[in-house]
Write a protein that holds these residues in place. Structure first.
Motif, PDB file in Angstrom:
ATOM      1  N   ASP A 256       0.847  -1.203   0.000  1.00  0.00           N
ATOM      2  CA  ASP A 256       0.000   0.000   0.000  1.00  0.00           C
ATOM      3  C   ASP A 256       0.882   1.253   0.000  1.00  0.00           C
ATOM      4  N   LYS A 257       0.227   2.403  -0.190  1.00  0.00           N
ATOM      5  CA  LYS A 257       0.979   3.653  -0.374  1.00  0.00           C
ATOM      6  C   LYS A 257       1.917   3.942   0.806  1.00  0.00           C
ATOM      7  N   ASP A 258       1.423   3.766   2.035  1.00  0.00           N
ATOM      8  CA  ASP A 258       2.267   4.076   3.200  1.00  0.00           C
ATOM      9  C   ASP A 258       3.514   3.215   3.213  1.00  0.00           C
ATOM     10  N   THR A 259       3.320   1.944   2.915  1.00  0.00           N
ATOM     11  CA  THR A 259       4.462   1.017   2.909  1.00  0.00           C
ATOM     12  C   THR A 259       5.465   1.432   1.834  1.00  0.00           C
ATOM     13  N   ILE A 260       4.945   1.786   0.678  1.00  0.00           N
ATOM     14  CA  ILE A 260       5.825   2.184  -0.433  1.00  0.00           C
ATOM     15  C   ILE A 260       6.660   3.404  -0.036  1.00  0.00           C
ATOM     16  N   ILE A 261       5.981   4.413   0.508  1.00  0.00           N
ATOM     17  CA  ILE A 261       6.687   5.651   0.888  1.00  0.00           C
ATOM     18  C   ILE A 261       7.735   5.329   1.964  1.00  0.00           C
ATOM     19  N   ARG A 262       7.325   4.507   2.943  1.00  0.00           N
ATOM     20  CA  ARG A 262       8.255   4.171   4.030  1.00  0.00           C
ATOM     21  C   ARG A 262       9.502   3.466   3.473  1.00  0.00           C
ATOM     22  N   LYS A 263       9.288   2.519   2.554  1.00  0.00           N
ATOM     23  CA  LYS A 263      10.438   1.789   2.001  1.00  0.00           C
ATOM     24  C   LYS A 263      11.372   2.715   1.228  1.00  0.00           C
ATOM     25  N   PHE A 264      10.778   3.670   0.493  1.00  0.00           N
ATOM     26  CA  PHE A 264      11.649   4.596  -0.251  1.00  0.00           C
ATOM     27  C   PHE A 264      12.396   5.537   0.695  1.00  0.00           C
ATOM     28  N   LYS A 265      11.724   5.945   1.776  1.00  0.00           N
ATOM     29  CA  LYS A 265      12.410   6.813   2.747  1.00  0.00           C
ATOM     30  C   LYS A 265      13.639   6.117   3.301  1.00  0.00           C
ATOM     31  N   ARG A 266      13.526   4.787   3.468  1.00  0.00           N
ATOM     32  CA  ARG A 266      14.645   4.027   4.047  1.00  0.00           C
ATOM     33  C   ARG A 266      15.652   3.551   3.003  1.00  0.00           C
ATOM     34  N   ALA A 267      15.414   3.861   1.752  1.00  0.00           N
ATOM     35  CA  ALA A 267      16.296   3.349   0.691  1.00  0.00           C
ATOM     36  C   ALA A 267      17.743   3.795   0.928  1.00  0.00           C
ATOM     37  N   VAL A 268      18.655   2.867   0.715  1.00  0.00           N
ATOM     38  CA  VAL A 268      20.071   3.162   0.923  1.00  0.00           C
ATOM     39  C   VAL A 268      20.586   4.012  -0.243  1.00  0.00           C
ATOM     40  N   THR A 269      21.225   5.149   0.096  1.00  0.00           N
ATOM     41  CA  THR A 269      21.799   5.996  -0.962  1.00  0.00           C
ATOM     42  C   THR A 269      23.289   6.233  -0.665  1.00  0.00           C
ATOM     43  N   ASP A 270      23.704   7.495  -0.555  1.00  0.00           N
ATOM     44  CA  ASP A 270      25.123   7.794  -0.315  1.00  0.00           C
ATOM     45  C   ASP A 270      25.202   9.121   0.418  1.00  0.00           C
ATOM     46  N   SER A 271      26.417   9.606   0.612  1.00  0.00           N
ATOM     47  CA  SER A 271      26.534  10.862   1.357  1.00  0.00           C
ATOM     48  C   SER A 271      26.925  12.041   0.446  1.00  0.00           C
ATOM     49  N   GLU A 272      26.815  11.835  -0.882  1.00  0.00           N
ATOM     50  CA  GLU A 272      27.180  12.912  -1.831  1.00  0.00           C
ATOM     51  C   GLU A 272      26.236  14.110  -1.716  1.00  0.00           C
ATOM     52  N   GLY A 273      24.960  13.804  -1.521  1.00  0.00           N
ATOM     53  CA  GLY A 273      23.984  14.878  -1.369  1.00  0.00           C
ATOM     54  C   GLY A 273      23.568  15.539  -2.675  1.00  0.00           C
ATOM     55  N   ILE A 274      23.969  14.976  -3.805  1.00  0.00           N
ATOM     56  CA  ILE A 274      23.609  15.554  -5.112  1.00  0.00           C
ATOM     57  C   ILE A 274      22.864  14.506  -5.927  1.00  0.00           C
ATOM     58  N   ILE A 275      21.762  14.927  -6.530  1.00  0.00           N
ATOM     59  CA  ILE A 275      21.005  13.971  -7.347  1.00  0.00           C
ATOM     60  C   ILE A 275      21.579  13.970  -8.756  1.00  0.00           C
ATOM     61  N   ALA A 276      22.412  12.962  -9.009  1.00  0.00           N
ATOM     62  CA  ALA A 276      23.097  12.865 -10.305  1.00  0.00           C
ATOM     63  C   ALA A 276      23.002  11.421 -10.798  1.00  0.00           C
ATOM     64  N   TYR A 277      23.064  11.282 -12.127  1.00  0.00           N
ATOM     65  CA  TYR A 277      22.885   9.948 -12.733  1.00  0.00           C
ATOM     66  C   TYR A 277      24.242   9.411 -13.153  1.00  0.00           C
ATOM     67  N   ASN A 278      24.914   8.723 -12.242  1.00  0.00           N
ATOM     68  CA  ASN A 278      26.227   8.151 -12.590  1.00  0.00           C
ATOM     69  C   ASN A 278      26.404   6.814 -11.878  1.00  0.00           C
ATOM     70  N   ASP A 279      27.466   6.095 -12.264  1.00  0.00           N
ATOM     71  CA  ASP A 279      27.657   4.742 -11.750  1.00  0.00           C
ATOM     72  C   ASP A 279      28.181   4.699 -10.318  1.00  0.00           C
ATOM     73  N   THR A 280      28.727   5.816  -9.845  1.00  0.00           N
ATOM     74  CA  THR A 280      29.266   5.768  -8.479  1.00  0.00           C
ATOM     75  C   THR A 280      28.159   5.939  -7.436  1.00  0.00           C
ATOM     76  N   GLN A 281      27.034   6.558  -7.831  1.00  0.00           N
ATOM     77  CA  GLN A 281      25.932   6.730  -6.883  1.00  0.00           C
ATOM     78  C   GLN A 281      24.833   5.705  -7.214  1.00  0.00           C
ATOM     79  N   ALA A 282      25.140   4.451  -6.909  1.00  0.00           N
ATOM     80  CA  ALA A 282      24.263   3.355  -7.359  1.00  0.00           C
ATOM     81  C   ALA A 282      22.829   3.480  -6.829  1.00  0.00           C
ATOM     82  N   GLY A 283      22.701   3.908  -5.572  1.00  0.00           N
ATOM     83  CA  GLY A 283      21.367   4.020  -4.968  1.00  0.00           C
ATOM     84  C   GLY A 283      20.534   5.086  -5.665  1.00  0.00           C
ATOM     85  N   ILE A 284      21.132   6.249  -5.885  1.00  0.00           N
ATOM     86  CA  ILE A 284      20.430   7.351  -6.555  1.00  0.00           C
ATOM     87  C   ILE A 284      20.139   6.978  -8.016  1.00  0.00           C
ATOM     88  N   HIS A 285      21.093   6.332  -8.640  1.00  0.00           N
ATOM     89  CA  HIS A 285      20.920   5.867 -10.029  1.00  0.00           C
ATOM     90  C   HIS A 285      19.657   4.993 -10.108  1.00  0.00           C
TER      91      HIS A 285
END
Ligand code: TYM
Length: 334
Positions: free
Chosen positions: A214-243
């Motif tokens: 459901d929507k709440d579960t989806i939002i919660r899972k995305f909030k917890r998604a593992v990313t990185d500490s770059e802090g920039i939304i960029a499309y490259n291979d080093t930021q696998a989570g954001i990619h």
């Protein structure tokens, strides 16, 4: 070709709960291609028993998956949506193709290696010859195109090799199929470990978005998604989570990665994750509603199963008879 149209075949296993990876990597492309091809979409229940299954559960999941194909928007009057186990040609062709497949080829299959490591107590011959059954699925309908995620490419390659080998001996028997891989989203990664594929069988429930979340579960899972500490939304291979999040967002909104990067310039990961979660929920909510509505209509679904099973059998039998003749089996006396 069927009635002047090229043929499309694809399938999904009725094991585990379908993930957003299955939807974006496969189902979504099925929908965009459906009008241009004569389509066969199979619930590949025969593949599922290469791993131990609870019979009642397998039956129930198979029906849910078939219903989900329709809920996602595939018209069962135009597209042949059916159970693999209802068409005996899959098993018949699979046996014949086994005799044209080398063990050396099967030994190279990465999915076999992965699955046998995971199910070390049940490395059965079916798990080993799984790609041959998959080749049979595809070749049985003289398929031109097979929309799949990247993880199935190796199986497509072996299918082509088997078909070419067979044709080299017996003449032009099989159409040689081409894979169709989407531009973005061909490999959706785990939300908890973006170096790993999002998978139905992941034990960490936060790693995958299930189509029935459901929507709440989806939002919660995305909030917890593992990313990185770059802090920039960029499309490259080093930021696998954001990619991965960009791939998901692109698939849900039909935007390009460049557009997404521009849209979120100067914004934080929190805002982006929320937007991705909302775009996924917007995509899945109508599908879920349709699914629950369809599930109640037993007679309608039963009718589709019967009608489409017969249609698939008709085309499968045509190929089977041709192949049996080619390899030298005696003709049937009518
Ligand atoms: P299955 O059931 O594992 O997956 C169904 C489809 O979903 C795609 N997929 C993904 N795409 C992107 N990202 C992901 N994380 C992801 N996970 C799964 C798969 O590539 C697949 O297209 N052996 C096949 C089923 C099969 C089949 C066939 C497919 C049997 N016979 C003939 C095509 C043609 C399988 O297990 O898919």
């Amino acid at each position: 070709m069927i009635d002047g149209k090229k043929v499309l075949f694809s399938g999904m296993q009725a094991t585990g709960n379908l993930t957003l990876g299955n939807y974006i990597g496969a189902l979504k492309n099925w929908l965009t291609l459906a009008d241009d091809y004569e389509c066969f979409y199979s619930v590949v229940d025969m593949h599922s028993i290469t791993v131990r299954q609870d019979p009642a559960e397998l039956r129930s999941r198979a029906r849910k998956l078939l219903t989900l194909y329709i809920a996602a928007g595939l018209d069962p009057k135009k597209n042949c949506i059916y159970y693999q186990s209802h068409v005996s040609g899959h098993a018949e062709l699979s046996w014949i193709l086994n005799c044209f497949t080398y063990m050396g080829e099967l030994n190279r299959m990465t999915q076999f290696k992965d699955k046998s490591a995971k199910h070390a107590d049940n490395i059965n011959a079916g798990l080993y010859t799984y790609p041959v059954l998959m080749a049979a699925d595809i070749l049985l309908y003289q398929t031109d195109v097979v929309p799949v995620g990247k993880d199935q490419l190796q199986h497509l390659e072996i299918t082509r090799d088997i078909a070419q080998r067979f044709n080299a001996i017996y003449g032009d028997v099989f159409t040689i199929p081409e894979p169709f891989i989407g531009k973005t989203g061909a490999k959706i990664m785990s939300l908890q470990d973006p170096t790993k594929k999002m998978s139905k069988s992941d034990e960490n429930l936060n790693a995958s978005i299930y189509l029935m979340d459901d929507k709440d579960t989806i939002i919660r899972k995305f909030k917890r998604a593992v990313t990185d500490s770059e802090g920039i939304i960029a499309y490259n291979d080093t930021q696998a989570g954001i990619h991965n999040l960009i791939d998901i967002y692109c698939a849900c909104t039909n935007k390009t990665p460049d557009e997404v990067v521009k849209e979120f310039e100067g914004k934080g990961y929190g805002d982006f994750k929320l937007a991705v979660g909302e775009s996924v929920a917007d995509l899945l909510t109508p599908l879920q509603n349709k699914f629950f509505e369809l599930e109640k209509d037993k007679a309608y679904i039963d009718g589709i199963i019967k009608e489409n099973g017969e249609k698939a059998n008709y085309y499968a039998t045509k190929t089977i008879r041709k192949v049996q003749k080619k390899v030298g089996f005696p003709e049937r006396i009518r």
